[in-house]
Design a protein around this motif. Structure first.
Motif, PDB file in Angstrom:
ATOM      1  N   ARG A 120       0.828  -1.205   0.000  1.00 19.71           N
ATOM      2  CA  ARG A 120       0.000   0.000   0.000  1.00 19.71           C
ATOM      3  C   ARG A 120       0.872   1.268   0.000  1.00 19.71           C
ATOM      4  O   ARG A 120       0.576   2.235  -0.709  1.00 19.71           O
ATOM      5  N   SER A 121       1.925   1.254   0.774  1.00 16.37           N
ATOM      6  CA  SER A 121       2.809   2.426   0.866  1.00 16.37           C
ATOM      7  C   SER A 121       3.516   2.692  -0.459  1.00 16.37           C
ATOM      8  O   SER A 121       3.647   3.849  -0.888  1.00 16.37           O
ATOM      9  N   ALA A 166       0.848   4.067  -2.871  1.00 13.74           N
ATOM     10  CA  ALA A 166       0.457   5.431  -2.502  1.00 13.74           C
ATOM     11  C   ALA A 166       1.509   6.439  -2.937  1.00 13.74           C
ATOM     12  O   ALA A 166       1.189   7.512  -3.481  1.00 13.74           O
ATOM     13  N   ASP A 200      -5.212  -1.295  -4.260  1.00 17.12           N
ATOM     14  CA  ASP A 200      -4.742  -0.086  -3.588  1.00 17.12           C
ATOM     15  C   ASP A 200      -4.724   1.107  -4.540  1.00 17.12           C
ATOM     16  O   ASP A 200      -4.989   2.250  -4.128  1.00 17.12           O
ATOM     17  N   GLU A 259      -8.213   2.485  -4.845  1.00 16.06           N
ATOM     18  CA  GLU A 259      -8.522   3.238  -3.627  1.00 16.06           C
ATOM     19  C   GLU A 259      -7.872   4.621  -3.660  1.00 16.06           C
ATOM     20  O   GLU A 259      -8.499   5.626  -3.297  1.00 16.06           O
ATOM     21  N   GLN A 260      -6.619   4.690  -4.088  1.00 16.18           N
ATOM     22  CA  GLN A 260      -5.894   5.957  -4.135  1.00 16.18           C
ATOM     23  C   GLN A 260      -6.570   6.959  -5.076  1.00 16.18           C
ATOM     24  O   GLN A 260      -6.470   8.168  -4.888  1.00 16.18           O
ATOM     25  N   SER A 273     -13.190  -0.263  -2.593  1.00 16.41           N
ATOM     26  CA  SER A 273     -12.205  -1.210  -2.077  1.00 16.41           C
ATOM     27  C   SER A 273     -12.822  -2.600  -2.042  1.00 16.41           C
ATOM     28  O   SER A 273     -14.041  -2.751  -2.174  1.00 16.41           O
TER      29      SER A 273
END
Length: 330
Positions: free
Chosen positions: A52-53, A56, A140, A143-144, A149
């Motif tokens: 996820r990081s 993002a 992800d 979602e961003q 989701s």
């Protein structure tokens, strides 16, 4: 005839054997299925947060990367199943999928997957598959961009080969008609609803002039003002430097994951021939209208279709491998 006690013992033994066989068969079937999203909780607790990081950060730097990661997952699953074959570079035993017609010069996001994999190898070596990274990264990324989701089933393993020929034959193209789209998705076990919902991914991303040139000069089911606005950056002559010129697939809200894509189709403003094919008097007109007027319904159907797509032909159990480097086999 055997005594009653003997027959009873025989029947019980037979029943136990049958139960054992059923249990074994059930275990075999279950072993071929994906597991829940807590699959890495014990072996690599930070796996999902790490992916996820990485996603993002990539989308923050380049909003278009969200669409690219989603497309990368789609192009993986439609060729050999969701096995990360799309990430493999050409090798001695096979020609990879990166250079296939639908992918060459347009598929992006490899570096983002590499970055996530590098971090995961530091945290928990040879544990998280490249195929699972692709599936989670796609979720992800959506979602961003403000989309829905969903829970991603995990436990995929990585292929040890790739197929350029299957990439050329199995991926639907920008000039596909409605029947071609329906057949391509049906061949992967996906329904008409899945196909239309997943096509809504074109609410984000860009397309190259070479892929919509024929539409803006030859198609009749296109808004005239819309076509004229595109011709300025995409001249009729093929082979020019403008072949790679980019235009948003959804000109209304190019980087927002919303249902404007379907509204564009109602106005004959689909960028690709394959986009507008969803709305033109065919069997999918009703779904397009429904999604254009109900973003919640589309978001729900899209999420469910993504789970089904991400479950196409995964390698599980002892099949395949967990690659150390997503670009090559171990």
């Amino acid at each position: 005839m055997a005594p009653a006690a003997s027959r009873t013992h025989h029947h019980r033994s037979l029943a136990l054997v049958v139960l054992a066989l059923v249990a074994a068969a059930t275990a075999t079937v279950a072993g071929a299925q994906l597991s829940s999203e807590d699959y890495y909780d014990a072996s690599c607790p930070a796996a999902l947060l790490t992916i996820r990081s990485a996603v993002a950060a990539a989308v923050l730097l380049d909003r278009r990367m969200g669409a690219s990661l989603l497309r990368l997952h789609f192009h993986d699953c439609f060729v050999q199943g969701c096995d990360a074959s799309v990430l493999l570079d050409d090798a001695g035993g096979f020609t990879g999928e990166k250079g296939a017609g639908p992918n060459a010069g347009s598929l992006r996001g490899f570096d983002v997957i590499d970055n996530a994999k590098m971090l995961l190898e530091l945290l928990c070596p040879q544990t998280v598959s490249c195929a699972d990274i692709l599936a989670v990264a796609a979720r992800d990324a959506v979602e961003q961009l403000g989309g829905p989701s969903w829970t991603v089933p995990l436990g995929r393993r990585d292929a040890t080969t790739a197929s350029a020929s299957l990439a050329n034959s199995d991926l639907p193209g920008p000039t596909s008609n409605l029947n071609g789209l329906l057949n391509a998705f049906s061949n992967k076990g996906l329904s008409t609803t899945d196909m239309v919902a997943l096509s809504g991914a074109h609410t984000v991303g860009r397309a190259q002039c070479r892929n919509f040139r024929a539409r803006i000069y030859n198609d009749t089911d296109i808004d005239a003002t819309f076509a004229a606005s595109l011709r300025a950056s995409c001249p009729a002559q093929a082979g020019s430097s403008s072949d790679g010129a980019l235009e948003p697939l959804d000109g209304t809200s190019p980087d927002a994951f919303d249902n404007d894509y379907f509204g564009n189709l109602l106005s004959q403003r689909g960028l690709l021939h394959s986009d507008q094919a969803l709305f033109g008097g065919g069997a999918t007109d009703g779904l397009v209208r429904a999604y254009a007027s109900d973003a919640g319904r589309w978001g729900s159907d899209f999420a469910a279709a993504m789970v089904r797509m991400a479950s196409i032909g995964p390698l599980t159990g002892t099949d395949g491998e967990i690659r150390v480097n997503c670009r090559r086999v171990n």
